[in-house]
Design an enzyme around this catalytic site. Structure first.
Site, PDB file in Angstrom:
ATOM      1  N   ALA A  93       4.027   1.153  -5.249  1.00 52.81           N
ATOM      2  CA  ALA A  93       4.819   2.006  -4.113  1.00 52.81           C
ATOM      3  C   ALA A  93       3.976   3.310  -4.051  1.00 52.81           C
ATOM      4  O   ALA A  93       4.223   4.065  -2.841  1.00 52.81           O
ATOM      5  CB  ALA A  93       6.273   2.202  -4.491  1.00 52.81           C
ATOM      6  N   ASP A 113      -2.720  18.422 -16.263  1.00 46.41           N
ATOM      7  CA  ASP A 113      -2.154  17.256 -15.713  1.00 46.41           C
ATOM      8  C   ASP A 113      -1.801  17.623 -13.801  1.00 46.41           C
ATOM      9  O   ASP A 113      -1.256  18.640 -13.591  1.00 46.41           O
ATOM     10  CB  ASP A 113      -0.796  17.034 -16.249  1.00 46.41           C
ATOM     11  CG  ASP A 113      -0.086  15.831 -15.862  1.00 46.41           C
ATOM     12  OD1 ASP A 113      -0.450  15.530 -14.597  1.00 46.41           O
ATOM     13  OD2 ASP A 113       0.810  15.171 -16.599  1.00 46.41           O
ATOM     14  N   TYR A 169       3.688   1.488  -9.492  1.00 45.57           N
ATOM     15  CA  TYR A 169       2.216   1.870  -9.151  1.00 45.57           C
ATOM     16  C   TYR A 169       2.157   1.672  -7.723  1.00 45.57           C
ATOM     17  O   TYR A 169       1.309   2.404  -6.955  1.00 45.57           O
ATOM     18  CB  TYR A 169       1.270   1.139 -10.236  1.00 45.57           C
ATOM     19  CG  TYR A 169      -0.100   1.595  -9.899  1.00 45.57           C
ATOM     20  CD1 TYR A 169      -0.829   2.666 -10.181  1.00 45.57           C
ATOM     21  CD2 TYR A 169      -0.812   0.497  -9.061  1.00 45.57           C
ATOM     22  CE1 TYR A 169      -2.050   2.785 -10.299  1.00 45.57           C
ATOM     23  CE2 TYR A 169      -2.051   0.792  -8.606  1.00 45.57           C
ATOM     24  CZ  TYR A 169      -2.843   1.886  -9.211  1.00 45.57           C
ATOM     25  OH  TYR A 169      -4.169   1.880  -9.035  1.00 45.57           O
ATOM     26  N   ASN A 226      -8.393  10.933  -7.666  1.00 47.16           N
ATOM     27  CA  ASN A 226      -8.613   9.758  -8.305  1.00 47.16           C
ATOM     28  C   ASN A 226      -7.648   9.633  -9.439  1.00 47.16           C
ATOM     29  O   ASN A 226      -7.394   8.565  -9.851  1.00 47.16           O
ATOM     30  CB  ASN A 226     -10.106  10.067  -8.729  1.00 47.16           C
ATOM     31  CG  ASN A 226     -10.402   8.947 -10.078  1.00 47.16           C
ATOM     32  OD1 ASN A 226     -10.698   7.718  -9.802  1.00 47.16           O
ATOM     33  ND2 ASN A 226     -10.461   9.594 -11.165  1.00 47.16           N
ATOM     34  N   LYS A 258       0.875   4.181  -4.680  1.00 55.24           N
ATOM     35  CA  LYS A 258      -0.307   3.994  -3.709  1.00 55.24           C
ATOM     36  C   LYS A 258      -0.135   3.959  -2.421  1.00 55.24           C
ATOM     37  O   LYS A 258      -1.060   4.553  -1.527  1.00 55.24           O
ATOM     38  CB  LYS A 258      -1.216   2.834  -4.374  1.00 55.24           C
ATOM     39  CG  LYS A 258      -1.602   3.074  -5.862  1.00 55.24           C
ATOM     40  CD  LYS A 258      -2.804   4.377  -5.760  1.00 55.24           C
ATOM     41  CE  LYS A 258      -3.460   4.558  -7.189  1.00 55.24           C
ATOM     42  NZ  LYS A 258      -4.270   5.810  -7.036  1.00 55.24           N
TER      43      LYS A 258
END
Length: 227
Positions: free
Chosen positions: A149, A54, A147, A80, A151
């Site tokens: 925020a 992870d 998500y 990614n 990115k």
């Protein structure tokens, strides 16, 4: 032989990019959280080094950096791997602080930690950093707050690292794609009209070939190069 590290290589755009780079003669280190899924995705590729783990786990970051260290150089680092967070997507009022932090650890903090860990090899090869972003980083979509925020933070952190470390780095919006993650965001909906991730890979290669100044770019803005 050029070397790439692509996180999240077991599915979607990560898998497509690993396969393309491997076919072009690159050595590629990649990872995924599920051993069987990662092995099925890239296990038969001779120039690919799969590492299970992870990206938010510091021990896994060390393992990835160790593989890159043995190779001695890093021409391309692609952040990614990411997570949507709790599913189904929900408003921020229903999202706990710990859930927010879990998303941001994967989507923003982990890429910084990994970049830091492989800086010597990036400098040796004058390598490029590519962080896969989203239009959600600059737009405001209901239920996408955690998500988005993450990115947005990834964009800023990537380009700050470029300025601080004299790196070439890109935050790249690949556009909507027909992936398992995108389907998770729209359960029960037909997403077959979205392009496959394989169609984005030539755009990323065109970006790398053009090597513009560090910044935020849309993958679709770049003319495709031959596969």
């Amino acid at each position: 032989m050029p070397v790439a590290l692509v996180t999240g290589g077991s599915a979607g755009l990560g898998r497509a990019l690993v396969h393309t780079l491997g076919a072009r003669g690159w050595t590629v280190v990649t990872d995924g959280r599920d051993h069987a899924r990662l092995a099925a995705a890239v296990g038969t590729l001779p120039a690919v080094v799969p590492v299970v783990g992870d990206v938010a786990d510091p021990a896994h970051v060390e393992a990835l950096a160790r593989e890159v260290g043995w190779l001695g150089r890093l021409d391309l680092l692609v952040h990614n791997a990411s997570t949507l967070g709790p599913l189904p997507l929900r408003p921020l009022r229903e999202t706990s602080t710990e859930e927010l932090l879990d998303v941001w650890r994967v989507n923003a903090a982990a890429p910084v930690a990994l970049t830091r860990a492989v800086l010597p090899q990036l400098r040796t090869a004058s390598g490029v950093v590519v962080s896969l972003s989203s239009d959600a980083a600059v737009e405001h979509y209901e239920t996408w707050g955690a998500y988005a925020a993450g990115k947005a933070a990834l964009d800023h952190l990537t380009l700050t690292l470029a300025a601080e470390e004299d790196l070439t780095a890109y935050a790249v919006d690949p556009g909507d794609m027909r992936t398992a993650m995108h389907q998770d965001a729209f359960p029960g909906e037909d997403i077959s009209d979205r392009p496959l991730p394989e169609t984005v890979v030539p755009q990323l290669l065109a970006l790398l070939a053009a090597r513009p100044p560090s910044g935020r770019y849309r993958a679709a803005s770049f003319a495709q190069v031959p596969a």
